[in-house]
Write an enzyme that holds these catalytic residues in place. Structure first.
Site, mmCIF file in Angstrom:
data_model
loop_
_atom_site.group_PDB
_atom_site.id
_atom_site.type_symbol
_atom_site.label_atom_id
_atom_site.label_comp_id
_atom_site.label_asym_id
_atom_site.label_seq_id
_atom_site.Cartn_x
_atom_site.Cartn_y
_atom_site.Cartn_z
ATOM 1 C CG ASN A 107 -1.693 1.232 1.437
ATOM 2 O OD1 ASN A 107 -1.778 2.059 0.522
ATOM 3 N ND2 ASN A 107 -2.283 1.384 2.611
ATOM 4 C CD1 TRP A 108 3.663 1.100 -2.852
ATOM 5 C CD2 TRP A 108 3.993 2.485 -4.586
ATOM 6 N NE1 TRP A 108 4.599 0.521 -3.677
ATOM 7 C CE2 TRP A 108 4.811 1.354 -4.756
ATOM 8 C CE3 TRP A 108 4.023 3.480 -5.561
ATOM 9 C CZ2 TRP A 108 5.679 1.199 -5.845
ATOM 10 C CZ3 TRP A 108 4.874 3.333 -6.659
ATOM 11 C CH2 TRP A 108 5.691 2.200 -6.787
ATOM 12 C CE LYS A 109 -0.141 3.336 4.737
ATOM 13 N NZ LYS A 109 -0.162 3.487 6.184
ATOM 14 C CG HIS A 133 -5.829 1.987 5.182
ATOM 15 N ND1 HIS A 133 -5.443 2.984 6.044
ATOM 16 C CD2 HIS A 133 -4.775 1.134 5.091
ATOM 17 C CE1 HIS A 133 -4.202 2.735 6.446
ATOM 18 N NE2 HIS A 133 -3.776 1.622 5.881
ATOM 19 C CD GLU A 154 -3.053 5.672 6.682
ATOM 20 O OE1 GLU A 154 -3.007 5.715 5.444
ATOM 21 O OE2 GLU A 154 -2.161 5.140 7.386
ATOM 22 C CD GLU A 198 -3.442 -2.471 7.305
ATOM 23 O OE1 GLU A 198 -2.354 -2.735 6.805
ATOM 24 O OE2 GLU A 198 -4.054 -1.408 7.082
ATOM 25 N N GLY A 208 2.407 2.248 10.844
ATOM 26 C CA GLY A 208 3.415 3.298 10.733
ATOM 27 C C GLY A 208 4.116 3.648 12.033
ATOM 28 C CB SER A 212 4.913 -1.808 12.153
ATOM 29 O OG SER A 212 4.543 -0.466 12.416
ATOM 30 N N GLY A 228 2.760 -1.171 4.284
ATOM 31 C CA GLY A 228 2.784 0.246 3.953
ATOM 32 C C GLY A 228 4.207 0.703 3.673
ATOM 33 N N GLY A 229 4.820 1.322 4.657
ATOM 34 C CA GLY A 229 6.146 1.932 4.496
ATOM 35 C C GLY A 229 7.170 1.051 3.793
HETATM 36 P P1 PGA Z 1 2.768 0.343 7.623
HETATM 37 O O1 PGA Z 1 1.305 0.575 7.017
HETATM 38 O O2 PGA Z 1 3.300 -0.941 7.061
HETATM 39 O O3 PGA Z 1 3.573 1.538 7.184
HETATM 40 O O4 PGA Z 1 2.624 0.273 9.113
HETATM 41 C C1 PGA Z 1 0.438 -0.491 6.806
HETATM 42 C C2 PGA Z 1 -0.856 0.003 6.207
HETATM 43 O O5 PGA Z 1 -1.320 1.083 6.594
HETATM 44 O O6 PGA Z 1 -1.459 -0.661 5.338
#
Ligand code: PGA
Length: 253
Positions: free
Chosen positions: A12-14, A99, A101, A169, A175, A215, A236-237
């Site tokens: 997930n590149w966001k 998600h 967010e 998640e 993050g 994470s 994500g990251g």
């Molecule tokens: P993260 O994000 O790996 O940076 O913690 C995961 C996500 O939000 O899908």
């Protein structure tokens, strides 16, 4: 891991990534060797602006792409919205919905997430439905109940195993570098599988890929993937670094 389920690692590149960053996807494709292809599926969910170019660049790689969100509406006067059909038209296979967010920053309710998952299905995309508790909810001992309610409200009825992915998640793990214990992940994923059985039937639920996200890094991926009922990762990251994303894929393979 569930023996009978082929794992999926989705990036997930966001809201990260310009055209030049498609080099990351190309590098992932280069490292997705025969050994990995034999045992793990990969998907990259770039921002919508890059989806068409990313998918075109990945033709032949067997790496799928996905959107990060879609409209509940199919088309029409909804300025700024992107429909599931548009994502599919740009080459997407998956679409992340719900998600944390989106739930937090955009106030998306379970009903909205369910409508998005249904819109995704209508466009023949596979929704990756995200669920997860906040730190306060976990500390209050409510994590399982919160996720149960999210699943009940967010997962459309009548889907088969291949038409749904669920990502657990924990909001506090996204993050932050924090991750739940293996025991907590095992308890949650078993609970999710049981909850899904009530929504879609036992047989379908048994085949749904349950991803862990929050994470995930090369250093913790193997431990997380060894947990029962964890069938891959939503990353994500670490998905923005090809070497890290591939290392996580190897841990899943
Ligand atoms: P993260 O994000 O790996 O940076 O913690 C995961 C996500 O939000 O899908």
């Amino acid at each position: 891991m569930t023996r009978s389920i082929r794992p999926l690692v989705a990036g997930n590149w966001k809201m990260n990534g310009l055209k030049a960053d498609l080099a990351i996807a190309a590098e992932v494709a280069k490292g997705y060797d025969a050994g990995l292809k034999a045992s793990v599926d990969l998907a990259i969910c770039p921002p919508a602006t890059l989806l068409f170019t990313a998918t075109s660049g990945l033709i032949g790689s067997r790496i799928a792409t996905g959107g990060q969100d879609c409209s509940v509406n199919l088309s029409g006067a909804f300025t700024g919205e992107v429909s599931a059909e548009m994502l599919a038209d740009a080459g997407a296979t998956f679409c992340i919905v719900g998600h944390s967010e989106r739930r937090t920053l955009h106030g998306e309710s379970n009903a909205t997430v369910q409508a998005k998952a249904m819109a995704a299905r209508q466009a023949l995309l596979v929704p990756i439905v995200c669920v997860g508790e906040t730190q306060g909810e976990r500390e209050a001992g409510k994590a399982l109940a919160v996720v149960r309610k999210q699943l009940k409200g967010s997962v459309p009825e009548g889907l088969d195993a291949a038409s749904l992915v669920v990502a657990y998640e924990p909001v506090w793990a996204i993050g932050t570098g924090l991750t739940p214990t293996a025991a907590d992940v095992a308890e949650m994923h078993a609970s999710i599988r049981a909850d899904l059985a009530r929504i879609m039937g036992k047989q379908a639920a048994a085949g749904v890929r349950l991803l862990y996200g929050g994470s995930v890094k090369p250093s913790n991926a193997a431990d997380l993937m060894n947990v029962a009922n964890v069938d891959g990762a939503l990353v994500g990251g670490a998905s923005l670094k090809a070497a890290d994303f591939l290392a996580i894929a190897k841990a899943c393979a």
